[in-house]
Design a protein around this motif. Structure first.
Motif, PDB file in Angstrom:
ATOM      1  N   ALA A 180       0.829  -1.202   0.000  1.00  0.00           N
ATOM      2  CA  ALA A 180       0.000   0.000   0.000  1.00  0.00           C
ATOM      3  C   ALA A 180       0.866   1.255   0.000  1.00  0.00           C
ATOM      4  CB  ALA A 180      -0.919   0.002   1.213  1.00  0.00           C
ATOM      5  N   ASP A 181       0.346   2.315  -0.642  1.00  0.00           N
ATOM      6  CA  ASP A 181       1.070   3.585  -0.705  1.00  0.00           C
ATOM      7  C   ASP A 181       0.607   4.583   0.351  1.00  0.00           C
ATOM      8  OD1 ASP A 181       2.695   3.355  -3.343  1.00  0.00           O
ATOM      9  OD2 ASP A 181       0.696   2.641  -3.870  1.00  0.00           O
ATOM     10  N   ASP A 182      -0.644   4.446   0.790  1.00  0.00           N
ATOM     11  CA  ASP A 182      -1.185   5.406   1.743  1.00  0.00           C
ATOM     12  C   ASP A 182      -2.384   4.781   2.436  1.00  0.00           C
ATOM     13  OD1 ASP A 182      -1.461   7.714   3.175  1.00  0.00           O
ATOM     14  OD2 ASP A 182      -1.985   9.001   1.478  1.00  0.00           O
ATOM     15  N   ARG A 193      -5.838  14.115  -0.793  1.00  0.00           N
ATOM     16  CA  ARG A 193      -4.938  12.977  -0.990  1.00  0.00           C
ATOM     17  C   ARG A 193      -5.112  12.361  -2.371  1.00  0.00           C
ATOM     18  NH1 ARG A 193      -3.952   9.345   4.402  1.00  0.00           N
ATOM     19  NH2 ARG A 193      -3.644  11.049   5.901  1.00  0.00           N
ATOM     20  N   VAL A 194      -6.346  12.187  -2.788  1.00  0.00           N
ATOM     21  CA  VAL A 194      -6.599  11.606  -4.107  1.00  0.00           C
ATOM     22  C   VAL A 194      -6.050  12.513  -5.200  1.00  0.00           C
ATOM     23  CG1 VAL A 194      -8.391  10.933  -5.754  1.00  0.00           C
ATOM     24  CG2 VAL A 194      -8.591  10.267  -3.350  1.00  0.00           C
ATOM     25  N   LYS A 195      -6.250  13.817  -5.039  1.00  0.00           N
ATOM     26  CA  LYS A 195      -5.740  14.767  -6.037  1.00  0.00           C
ATOM     27  C   LYS A 195      -4.218  14.698  -6.128  1.00  0.00           C
ATOM     28  CE  LYS A 195      -5.853  19.653  -7.325  1.00  0.00           C
ATOM     29  NZ  LYS A 195      -6.370  21.013  -6.968  1.00  0.00           N
ATOM     30  N   THR A 196      -3.553  14.669  -4.985  1.00  0.00           N
ATOM     31  CA  THR A 196      -2.084  14.621  -4.977  1.00  0.00           C
ATOM     32  C   THR A 196      -1.570  13.330  -5.596  1.00  0.00           C
ATOM     33  OG1 THR A 196      -1.964  16.014  -3.006  1.00  0.00           O
ATOM     34  CG2 THR A 196      -0.037  14.650  -3.509  1.00  0.00           C
ATOM     35  N   ILE A 197      -2.175  12.217  -5.215  1.00  0.00           N
ATOM     36  CA  ILE A 197      -1.704  10.920  -5.717  1.00  0.00           C
ATOM     37  C   ILE A 197      -1.920  10.795  -7.219  1.00  0.00           C
ATOM     38  CG2 ILE A 197      -2.151   8.440  -5.655  1.00  0.00           C
ATOM     39  CD1 ILE A 197      -2.631   8.762  -2.641  1.00  0.00           C
ATOM     40  N   THR A 198      -3.093  11.207  -7.714  1.00  0.00           N
ATOM     41  CA  THR A 198      -3.342  11.098  -9.156  1.00  0.00           C
ATOM     42  C   THR A 198      -2.411  12.010  -9.939  1.00  0.00           C
ATOM     43  OG1 THR A 198      -5.151  12.721  -8.950  1.00  0.00           O
ATOM     44  CG2 THR A 198      -5.739  10.383  -8.923  1.00  0.00           C
ATOM     45  N   ARG A 199      -2.153  13.209  -9.403  1.00  0.00           N
ATOM     46  CA  ARG A 199      -1.251  14.124 -10.106  1.00  0.00           C
ATOM     47  C   ARG A 199       0.165  13.536 -10.170  1.00  0.00           C
ATOM     48  NH1 ARG A 199      -2.155  18.463  -7.329  1.00  0.00           N
ATOM     49  NH2 ARG A 199      -0.357  18.283  -5.927  1.00  0.00           N
ATOM     50  N   LEU A 200       0.651  13.001  -9.058  1.00  0.00           N
ATOM     51  CA  LEU A 200       1.986  12.408  -9.043  1.00  0.00           C
ATOM     52  C   LEU A 200       2.068  11.183  -9.951  1.00  0.00           C
ATOM     53  CD1 LEU A 200       2.895  12.681  -5.254  1.00  0.00           C
ATOM     54  CD2 LEU A 200       3.849  14.016  -7.141  1.00  0.00           C
ATOM     55  N   ASN A 201       1.000  10.409  -9.978  1.00  0.00           N
ATOM     56  CA  ASN A 201       1.003   9.216 -10.824  1.00  0.00           C
ATOM     57  C   ASN A 201       1.004   9.589 -12.294  1.00  0.00           C
ATOM     58  OD1 ASN A 201       0.943   6.314 -11.088  1.00  0.00           O
ATOM     59  ND2 ASN A 201      -1.166   6.542 -11.829  1.00  0.00           N
ATOM     60  N   ARG A 202       0.237  10.643 -12.654  1.00  0.00           N
ATOM     61  CA  ARG A 202       0.238  11.104 -14.034  1.00  0.00           C
ATOM     62  C   ARG A 202       1.623  11.612 -14.423  1.00  0.00           C
ATOM     63  NH1 ARG A 202      -4.522  11.737 -17.068  1.00  0.00           N
ATOM     64  NH2 ARG A 202      -5.734   9.893 -16.543  1.00  0.00           N
TER      65      ARG A 202
END
Length: 333
Positions: free
Chosen positions: A101-103, A117-126
């Motif tokens: 797990a990442d978070d 959190r979802v916004k940060t993770i999706t942005r970093l993943n993109r």
């Protein structure tokens, strides 16, 4: 516009799925859902989501096992997984980290925290995906260039097979010309084009009949007229090939002379491209040193004396001086 990030919500409880849907609806995501572990794995394989919100406590296959299986799939191993859990003890978090797990997000949710959190993770993943795509494109580009250069070397080898008397000439003059160009401050992209041009300097001789190219004696005036067409043949062969257009200076212009008496266009002085002026010195140097069917190679001191004597007529005087500087600096001359 880039496609919306995909968020896969995994929860066996319909209320849990609806709660997360309500929190993320209208935030610019494409939402997908799974009600158990096996369905989560199927959806993840089909969608390759940008983030998975994974409930821990599910019957059958729990969130820990789903996470472990995701991490063993090479296509999904890098997908961020956020575990959604009412378990707030350190042992459960440790199990989640060990599973990959990442978070973690604890129930009950804080609306602002979950969205952030979802916004940060999706942005970093993109961003990570973009870097990977760029790296893959760069690798593909490098493979393509390597294939191009291998093709050029194949052409040069074909020329060597046709004319055994000049075998190895192209590689020798290419190496020396690159040494001179580096000493002259030529940039790396320019060196790449120069290398290709030097290797292909005699490609136009493919258009010269064997009876002339391989004649074991001096050529007649009519034969020389045909031989003098090979730079134009080179231009006609290479100019339609986009990636070789920057390399045309040497194949097209290496028989031009500083005083304007060369061929095919009778260029003079600085109107002759620099790469061709450098190459001309090296080409004659190597040719005179080498045996031919109709003569023996000249002694080195006679070759060097000839080059100096031709400075200002056949050769650019500056290119001749640079040649001698580079030659003197070479460990084995």
């Amino acid at each position: 516009m880039p496609a919306p990030s995909i968020v896969l919500i995994v929860d066996d409880n319909p209320i849990g799925r609806e709660t997360l849907e309500d929190l993320l609806y209208g935030q610019g995501y494409t939402l997908a859902f799974a009600a158990d572990g096996p369905e989560a794995l199927q959806q993840a394989a089909a969608l390759t989501p940008d983030v998975i919100l994974l409930d821990v406590m599910m019957p059958g296959m729990d969130g820990f096992e789903v996470c472990r299986r995701l991490r063993t799939d090479p296509h999904l191993a890098e997908v961020p997984v956020v575990m959604v859990t009412a378990l707030d003890d350190s042992e459960s978090r440790l199990r989640g980290l060990e599973a990959g797990a990442d978070d973690f997000i604890s129930k009950p949710f804080k609306r602002a925290e979950l969205r952030a959190r979802v916004k940060t993770i999706t942005r970093l993943n993109r961003y990570r995906s973009l870097l990977e795509e760029r790296a893959a494109l760069q690798h593909a580009h490098e493979d393509l260039i390597a294939s191009y250069d291998a093709t050029i070397e194949g052409w040069v080898h074909a020329l060597d097979l046709r004319d055994k008397e000049t075998e190895g000439h192209s590689l020798r003059v290419t190496e020396m010309t690159i040494r001179m160009a580096r000493a002259a401050g030529t940039t790396e992209p320019e060196l790449t084009a120069l290398r290709r041009g030097a290797l292909l300097h005699d490609i136009g001789k493919l258009g010269i009949p064997d009876a002339i190219l391989l004649k074991p004696g001096p050529l007649t005036d009519e034969e020389w007229a045909i031989m003098h067409q090979h730079p134009q043949y080179a231009y006609d062969m290479l100019a339609p090939i986009t990636y070789l257009q920057p390399a045309l200076d040497i194949p097209y212009c290496h028989h031009e002379k500083w005083d304007g008496t060369g061929y095919p266009r009778g260029l003079a002085g600085n109107a002759i491209p620099l790469a061709a002026r450098l190459f001309a010195v090296v080409d004659v140097w190597d040719a005179l040193r080498s045996d031919r069917p109709y003569r023996r190679g000249w002694p080195e001191h006679e070759v060097l004396a000839y080059l100096r004597a031709q400075a200002g007529t056949h050769f650019d005087p500056w290119a001749v001086e640079l040649f001698f500087q580079v030659l003197e600096a070479m460990p084995c001359k």
